[in-house]
Design a protein around this motif. Structure first.
Motif, PDB file in Angstrom:
ATOM      1  N   ALA A  96       1.949   3.703  13.566  1.00 27.80           N
ATOM      2  CA  ALA A  96       0.807   4.000  12.693  1.00 27.80           C
ATOM      3  C   ALA A  96       1.213   4.349  11.270  1.00 27.80           C
ATOM      4  CB  ALA A  96      -0.018   5.143  13.286  1.00 27.80           C
ATOM      5  N   ASN A  97       2.510   4.325  10.980  1.00 28.64           N
ATOM      6  CA  ASN A  97       3.004   4.585   9.622  1.00 28.64           C
ATOM      7  C   ASN A  97       2.542   5.947   9.096  1.00 28.64           C
ATOM      8  OD1 ASN A  97       4.488   3.896   7.324  1.00 28.64           O
ATOM      9  ND2 ASN A  97       2.691   3.062   6.284  1.00 28.64           N
ATOM     10  N   ILE A  98       2.609   6.955   9.985  1.00 29.70           N
ATOM     11  CA  ILE A  98       2.288   8.332   9.578  1.00 29.70           C
ATOM     12  C   ILE A  98       3.575   8.974   9.111  1.00 29.70           C
ATOM     13  CG2 ILE A  98       1.249  10.521  10.274  1.00 29.70           C
ATOM     14  CD1 ILE A  98       0.048   9.010  12.672  1.00 29.70           C
ATOM     15  N   ARG A  99       3.696   9.176   7.816  1.00 31.38           N
ATOM     16  CA  ARG A  99       4.995   9.626   7.293  1.00 31.38           C
ATOM     17  C   ARG A  99       5.114  11.144   7.188  1.00 31.38           C
ATOM     18  NH1 ARG A  99       6.319   5.925   2.217  1.00 31.38           N
ATOM     19  NH2 ARG A  99       4.124   6.243   1.708  1.00 31.38           N
ATOM     20  N   GLY A 100       4.013  11.854   7.250  1.00 33.65           N
ATOM     21  CA  GLY A 100       4.082  13.312   7.220  1.00 33.65           C
ATOM     22  C   GLY A 100       4.226  13.873   8.635  1.00 33.65           C
ATOM     23  N   ARG A 101       5.218  14.699   8.856  1.00 31.46           N
ATOM     24  CA  ARG A 101       5.487  15.211  10.207  1.00 31.46           C
ATOM     25  C   ARG A 101       4.322  16.047  10.726  1.00 31.46           C
ATOM     26  NH1 ARG A 101      10.250  16.220   7.594  1.00 31.46           N
ATOM     27  NH2 ARG A 101       9.808  18.469   7.498  1.00 31.46           N
ATOM     28  N   ALA A 102       3.780  16.915   9.883  1.00 31.66           N
ATOM     29  CA  ALA A 102       2.680  17.760  10.323  1.00 31.66           C
ATOM     30  C   ALA A 102       1.420  16.935  10.589  1.00 31.66           C
ATOM     31  CB  ALA A 102       2.393  18.835   9.280  1.00 31.66           C
ATOM     32  N   THR A 103       1.201  15.909   9.778  1.00 28.30           N
ATOM     33  CA  THR A 103       0.051  15.034   9.996  1.00 28.30           C
ATOM     34  C   THR A 103       0.186  14.288  11.312  1.00 28.30           C
ATOM     35  OG1 THR A 103      -0.271  14.755   7.609  1.00 28.30           O
ATOM     36  CG2 THR A 103      -1.266  13.094   9.048  1.00 28.30           C
ATOM     37  N   LYS A 104       1.386  13.808  11.600  1.00 33.98           N
ATOM     38  CA  LYS A 104       1.605  13.086  12.851  1.00 33.98           C
ATOM     39  C   LYS A 104       1.340  13.983  14.055  1.00 33.98           C
ATOM     40  CE  LYS A 104       4.955  10.013  15.085  1.00 33.98           C
ATOM     41  NZ  LYS A 104       6.267   9.333  14.941  1.00 33.98           N
ATOM     42  N   LYS A 105       1.772  15.217  13.973  1.00 36.10           N
ATOM     43  CA  LYS A 105       1.532  16.153  15.075  1.00 36.10           C
ATOM     44  C   LYS A 105       0.027  16.386  15.262  1.00 36.10           C
ATOM     45  CE  LYS A 105       2.402  20.835  16.743  1.00 36.10           C
ATOM     46  NZ  LYS A 105       0.958  21.047  17.036  1.00 36.10           N
ATOM     47  N   ALA A 106      -0.695  16.513  14.146  1.00 31.48           N
ATOM     48  CA  ALA A 106      -2.135  16.746  14.231  1.00 31.48           C
ATOM     49  C   ALA A 106      -2.856  15.548  14.852  1.00 31.48           C
ATOM     50  CB  ALA A 106      -2.700  17.050  12.839  1.00 31.48           C
ATOM     51  N   VAL A 107      -2.429  14.335  14.500  1.00 33.80           N
ATOM     52  CA  VAL A 107      -3.031  13.139  15.100  1.00 33.80           C
ATOM     53  C   VAL A 107      -2.695  13.077  16.582  1.00 33.80           C
ATOM     54  CG1 VAL A 107      -3.099  10.628  15.070  1.00 33.80           C
ATOM     55  CG2 VAL A 107      -2.997  11.873  12.910  1.00 33.80           C
ATOM     56  N   ARG A 108      -1.454  13.395  16.932  1.00 31.78           N
ATOM     57  CA  ARG A 108      -1.073  13.403  18.351  1.00 31.78           C
ATOM     58  C   ARG A 108      -1.959  14.366  19.138  1.00 31.78           C
ATOM     59  NH1 ARG A 108       3.835  14.578  17.826  1.00 31.78           N
ATOM     60  NH2 ARG A 108       4.817  12.543  18.270  1.00 31.78           N
ATOM     61  N   PRO A 152      -7.171   8.674   1.933  1.00 31.17           N
ATOM     62  CA  PRO A 152      -8.111   9.336   2.851  1.00 31.17           C
ATOM     63  C   PRO A 152      -7.769   9.221   4.333  1.00 31.17           C
ATOM     64  CG  PRO A 152      -9.038   7.283   2.061  1.00 31.17           C
ATOM     65  CD  PRO A 152      -7.762   7.493   1.298  1.00 31.17           C
ATOM     66  N   PHE A 153      -6.839   8.347   4.703  1.00 30.70           N
ATOM     67  CA  PHE A 153      -6.589   8.106   6.116  1.00 30.70           C
ATOM     68  C   PHE A 153      -5.239   8.643   6.562  1.00 30.70           C
ATOM     69  CE2 PHE A 153      -9.532   4.692   4.892  1.00 30.70           C
ATOM     70  CZ  PHE A 153     -10.554   4.949   5.796  1.00 30.70           C
ATOM     71  N   ALA A 154      -5.246   9.319   7.696  1.00 33.46           N
ATOM     72  CA  ALA A 154      -3.990   9.646   8.365  1.00 33.46           C
ATOM     73  C   ALA A 154      -3.480   8.436   9.123  1.00 33.46           C
ATOM     74  CB  ALA A 154      -4.191  10.823   9.320  1.00 33.46           C
ATOM     75  N   VAL A 155      -4.414   7.659   9.710  1.00 34.00           N
ATOM     76  CA  VAL A 155      -4.106   6.394  10.381  1.00 34.00           C
ATOM     77  C   VAL A 155      -5.125   5.364   9.926  1.00 34.00           C
ATOM     78  CG1 VAL A 155      -3.836   5.190  12.572  1.00 34.00           C
ATOM     79  CG2 VAL A 155      -3.225   7.615  12.422  1.00 34.00           C
ATOM     80  N   ASP A 156      -4.647   4.231   9.450  1.00 38.78           N
ATOM     81  CA  ASP A 156      -5.548   3.179   8.985  1.00 38.78           C
ATOM     82  C   ASP A 156      -6.387   2.617  10.126  1.00 38.78           C
ATOM     83  OD1 ASP A 156      -4.738   3.321   6.368  1.00 38.78           O
ATOM     84  OD2 ASP A 156      -3.377   1.594   6.477  1.00 38.78           O
ATOM     85  N   PRO A 157      -7.611   2.191   9.827  1.00 32.43           N
ATOM     86  CA  PRO A 157      -8.426   1.485  10.818  1.00 32.43           C
ATOM     87  C   PRO A 157      -7.873   0.082  11.062  1.00 32.43           C
ATOM     88  CG  PRO A 157      -9.491   1.412   8.685  1.00 32.43           C
ATOM     89  CD  PRO A 157      -8.282   2.308   8.515  1.00 32.43           C
ATOM     90  N   MET A 158      -8.405  -0.586  12.089  1.00 35.11           N
ATOM     91  CA  MET A 158      -8.015  -1.965  12.408  1.00 35.11           C
ATOM     92  C   MET A 158      -9.251  -2.858  12.347  1.00 35.11           C
ATOM     93  SD  MET A 158      -5.352  -1.538  15.563  1.00 35.11           S
ATOM     94  CE  MET A 158      -4.428  -0.032  15.837  1.00 35.11           C
TER      95      MET A 158
END
Length: 412
Positions: A96-108, A152-158
């Motif tokens: 998902a190309n989430i480059r921020g560690r804290a953001t990735k944890k929040a999405v998880r 605006p997106f932590a993960v881009d839409p598809m």
């Protein structure tokens, strides 16, 4: 009981028995003008109307006796095991190309909290806005989070998912699980991976793979056509590398799927002609749609496989003669999009006048907006199933782009 070989596609025109679609969802509502190019869109479809048009498309297929499957449902049915669901989430996050560690944890955390597989699939398709996540504290913010704070997106839409033709392509009893042209679309193939590994009908090595999403070179399903039980056509295009075609062909021949020859079409490399099926589709035993603008520069190569080697020969002469010889026919009819008018051809090809879905020999789904091309098709004796496409077409794809056959009847 599931049939032993659940994929069966040996032509473009055999009566369609089973097809996979994706009903447009909230991923379209996450399109923004500033990021359209990043998402491979030229405009923003109105979701409610796009869904109405898509529902009409699905119903008209059912009216022809076609069983309609949905990508989102098949993917959800592949994630019923909790360990598989968690593995899917981790792989999704990695891609998902989430480059921020804290953001990735929040999405998880957000995704792991979704227990219903269908809801999870819908969310991964829609993308994740940063506004949906808890605010990060100063201590949690890394440099990447700070630098990208305005996106605006932590993960881009598809948003391209309703073009189910591209992430994987069925041929014979097998499937080409593709490596896509753009990063924003390559994530789409993850759903196919889990379907063909874990789905109760299509998973568990029931369907042989003839291409892997892990390959380094790109190929997309809009460039993969099944002309007959013996002949494939593959486009060398903006979205498909020649190197990918060679890998695909070796796998097809070595796995003995039944195909004896491949016609490789090389044509202009640009977005207007992004895939072979945007300029060329098969509509009957001896009839094809074609966009006249590609004919002048088109090169066709015939590829066979003997004693462990690919044999490649350029075909010279008119395309209709090349196709007739490959298919064992006396002649074929190339039906030109827009007829003799370059203006009509350009306009209607942009609105996918050449991108048709054949549901039986001579029975073809088209956008009703392409009135000139449709009239020509009808004059050739074809029965047209016309659907609305004012919103769906904004993604630059037609009925073939929006459908992935899983089963067709064999041709007589």
């Amino acid at each position: 009981m599931a049939q032993e070989q659940p994929i069966k596609v040996f032509s473009e025109i055999g009566r369609l028995k089973k097809v996979m679609l994706h009903r447009p969802g909230k991923e379209l509502e996450n399109l923004m003008p500033d990021y359209l190019e990043r998402m491979l869109f030229d405009d923003i479809p109105f979701l409610e109307e796009a869904q109405r048009e898509h529902d009409e498309f699905a119903q008209k297929l059912r009216d022809e006796g076609v069983e309609v499957l949905y990508l989102e449902q098949l993917a959800a049915e592949s994630l019923v095991d909790d360990d598989v669901r968690k593995a899917f989430i981790e792989e999704y996050l990695d891609e998902a190309n989430i480059r921020g560690r804290a953001t990735k944890k929040a999405v998880r955390d957000l995704l792991l909290a979704i227990e219903d597989p269908k809801e999870l699939i819908d969310k991964t398709m829609a993308g994740v806005q940063k506004a949906e996540l808890p605010d990060l504290t100063e201590a949690e913010r890394g440099l990447t989070d700070l630098v990208e704070s305005n996106y605006p997106f932590a993960v881009d839409p598809m948003p391209n998912l309703y073009f189910t033709r591209d992430p994987f392509a069925t041929m014979g009893h097998g499937v080409s699980l593709n490596h896509m042209y753009a990063e924003t679309r390559n994530r789409e193939t993850l759903y196919g991976k889990y379907i063909f590994q874990h789905h109760p009908v299509y998973g568990g090595n029931k369907v042989p793979l003839v291409y892997s999403r892990d390959e380094a070179t790109r190929i997309e399903g809009g460039d993969e056509l099944v002309l007959s039980k013996d002949v494939l056509a593959v486009g060398i295009s903006q979205r498909t590398d020649a190197a990918s075609i060679e890998k695909l062909l070796i796998n097809i021949f070595e796995q003995d799927l039944g195909f004896k020859k491949v016609l490789a079409f090389e044509f202009a490399n640009n977005r207007k002609f992004m895939h072979l099926d945007t300029v060329f589709t098969m509509v009957d035993y001896d009839k094809f749609t074609i966009h006249p603008e590609i004919e002048g520069d088109l090169k066709v190569y015939a590829v066979t496989y003997e004693e462990g080697q690919l044999h490649i020969k350029q075909e010279f002469g008119p395309l209709d003669e090349v196709l007739a010889a490959a298919l064992g026919l006396e002649a074929v009819d190339l039906i030109r999009c827009g007829g003799d008018s370059l203006v009509a051809a350009g306009r209607e090809q942009w609105n996918d006048g050449s991108n048709t879905l054949t549901v039986a020999p001579g029975v073809v789904v088209v956008y009703k907006r392409n009135t000139i091309t449709n009239a020509i098709l009808e004059s050739k004796g074809l029965r047209l199933i016309k659907i609305g496409g004012s919103e769906l077409v904004r993604g630059r794809g037609g009925p073939r782009c929006m459908s992935m056959p899983f089963e067709r009847e064999d041709l007589a």
